[in-house]
Design an enzyme around this catalytic site. Structure first.
Site, PDB file in Angstrom:
ATOM      1  N   SER A  40       0.822  -1.217   0.000  1.00  0.00           N
ATOM      2  CA  SER A  40       0.000   0.000   0.000  1.00  0.00           C
ATOM      3  C   SER A  40       0.856   1.268   0.000  1.00  0.00           C
ATOM      4  CB  SER A  40      -0.918  -0.003   1.221  1.00  0.00           C
ATOM      5  OG  SER A  40      -0.117  -0.063   2.402  1.00  0.00           O
ATOM      6  N   THR A  41       2.048   1.206   0.554  1.00  0.00           N
ATOM      7  CA  THR A  41       2.871   2.432   0.635  1.00  0.00           C
ATOM      8  C   THR A  41       3.387   2.831  -0.741  1.00  0.00           C
ATOM      9  OG1 THR A  41       3.524   1.712   2.847  1.00  0.00           O
ATOM     10  CG2 THR A  41       4.817   3.503   1.849  1.00  0.00           C
ATOM     11  N   ALA A  99       7.898  -2.392   3.236  1.00  0.00           N
ATOM     12  CA  ALA A  99       8.380  -3.453   4.127  1.00  0.00           C
ATOM     13  C   ALA A  99       7.368  -3.640   5.246  1.00  0.00           C
ATOM     14  CB  ALA A  99       9.743  -3.092   4.723  1.00  0.00           C
ATOM     15  N   GLY A 144       2.434  -9.099   1.780  1.00  0.00           N
ATOM     16  CA  GLY A 144       1.476  -9.181   0.676  1.00  0.00           C
ATOM     17  C   GLY A 144       1.794 -10.328  -0.281  1.00  0.00           C
ATOM     18  N   GLU A 195       9.911  -9.216  -5.687  1.00  0.00           N
ATOM     19  CA  GLU A 195      10.485  -8.016  -5.060  1.00  0.00           C
ATOM     20  C   GLU A 195      11.977  -8.213  -4.830  1.00  0.00           C
ATOM     21  OE1 GLU A 195       8.088  -7.732  -1.571  1.00  0.00           O
ATOM     22  OE2 GLU A 195       6.697  -6.282  -2.462  1.00  0.00           O
ATOM     23  N   LYS A 255       6.522   0.615  11.288  1.00  0.00           N
ATOM     24  CA  LYS A 255       7.287  -0.568  10.839  1.00  0.00           C
ATOM     25  C   LYS A 255       8.676  -0.612  11.487  1.00  0.00           C
ATOM     26  CE  LYS A 255       3.970  -1.437   7.871  1.00  0.00           C
ATOM     27  NZ  LYS A 255       4.169  -1.409   6.426  1.00  0.00           N
TER      28      LYS A 255
END
Ligand code: DER
Length: 248
Positions: A38-39, A95, A109, A115, A133
Site C-alpha cells: 500500500s505504501t 516493508a 502481501g 520483489e 514498521k
C-alpha cells in the site's frame, strides 16, 4: 488514517530524493523497480504525475507483482520487464518491518519473490514505510513470522525440516487466504506461502539471521524468503503521522 499520512510522506520524499534529484529532472533512460503493497501506491502515483508532467522522461518501470503492474499501467508509466530491463537504477518498495540494522521482513502481501529479484538487480533499494514498521529487532512489530514462498508440493516436508532447526514453540503455518479465494494464498508465481514464527527470533544476531536464511534457501522447494538482508538495502524512509520523514 495516520499511518496513511506517514506512508504518503515517506513515499513522496523517497521519490523526490531518489527519482528526480539523484537523476536530475528530465531523467534519461532510467529503470525503476516498483514494489508492492500500500505504501508504494503513493510513490507510483507521484512518479506517474512527474512522468505525465514531462518532468521525468525515458524511464521504464519494472513491476514486482500483478498489483505493482496494475499501478504502473494505471499511472500510464512505461512498463519494463526483468527479461530485458534488469539493470535497475533504483527500486522503491515497502516493508512489513525494519530492524536497527535495516534488515527487513517483507512478504506481508506475498509478493516478496519478485520483489527480491528486482531488489537484487537494483543499484539502489529504497524502502518506504510508515513509522510503525520501525523495530529494534525483527519480530517486535511484525508478528506473523518470516514469509517463505514454496513450491506447493514441498510445503509439508519444508515445514517439518524447518521446525526441526528452530526453537521449540516456533510455528510454520501455511498461509490461508482471508479474501475471496478459498484455500491457501497463491502467489503471482503460483507458489504457496509458509509463515515461520520463530519463538526466540528477537535474540537472533545478524549472523544468525543470515545463517537461517541460507539454511531456508538450501531446502529444495523453497523459492524465496521475506528476509531482506540490510546488505540489500540502500536507505529506509520512515514516515510519521505528522508528515515528518526519518531517513536511515
Ligand atoms: O508484501 C510486501 O513485501 C510489501 O512490500 C509489504 O511488505 C509492505 O506493504 P505495505 O506498504 O502495505 O505495508
Amino acid at each position: 488514517t495516520s499511518q496513511d499520512a506517514g506512508k504518503k510522506a515517506a513515499a513522496e520524499k523517497a521519490v523526490l530524493d531518489n527519482i528526480t534529484s539523484d537523476m536530475g529532472l528530465y531523467t534519461q533512460n532510467k529503470t525503476i523497480g516498483i514494489g508492492s503493497g500500500s505504501t508504494i501506491v503513493y510513490a507510483c502515483e507521484l512518479i506517474g504525475k512527474l512522468w505525465n508532467e514531462k518532468k521525468l522522461t525515458k524511464i521504464k518501470c519494472v513491476a514486482t507483482s500483478f498489483q505493482s503492474e496494475e499501478l504502473v499501467l494505471k499511472s500510464r508509466l512505461p512498463l519494463g520487464n526483468l527479461k530485458e530491463d534488469y539493470n535497475i537504477d533504483v527500486a522503491i518498495d515497502g516493508a512489513d518491518e525494519v530492524d536497527e540494522s535495516l534488515n527487513c521482513i517483507k512478504g506481508g502481501g506475498a509478493c516478496h519473490v519478485k520483489e527480491k529479484m528486482v531488489a537484487y538487480n537494483a543499484k539502489k533499494v529504497v524502502i518506504v514505510a510508515d513509522s510503525s514498521k520501525q523495530a529494534k529487532h525483527l519480530g517486535q512489530v511484525w508478528k506473523k513470522g518470516i514469509p517463505i514462498a514454496v513450491l506447493a508440493e514441498s510445503r509439508n516436508y519444508v515445514r517439518h525440516r524447518i521446525l526441526a532447526h528452530v526453537q521449540q514453540g516456533s510455528t510454520c503455518e501455511l498461509r490461508m487466504s482471508t479474501s475471496n479465494k478459498a484455500g491457501p494464498v497463491v502467489t503471482d508465481e503460483g507458489l504457496l506461502m509458509l509463515d515461520l514464527q520463530i519463538a526466540n527470533i528477537r535474540d537472533y544476531t545478524n549472523a544468525q539471521l543470515h545463517q537461517l536464511d541460507t539454511l531456508l534457501h538450501g531446502i529444495p522447494g523453497v523459492v524465496g524468503t521475506g528476509f531482506f538482508s540490510h546488505s540489500l538495502i540502500h536507505s529506509v524512509y520512515f514516515g510519521f503521522p505528522d508528515g515528518r520523514v526519518l531517513v536511515l
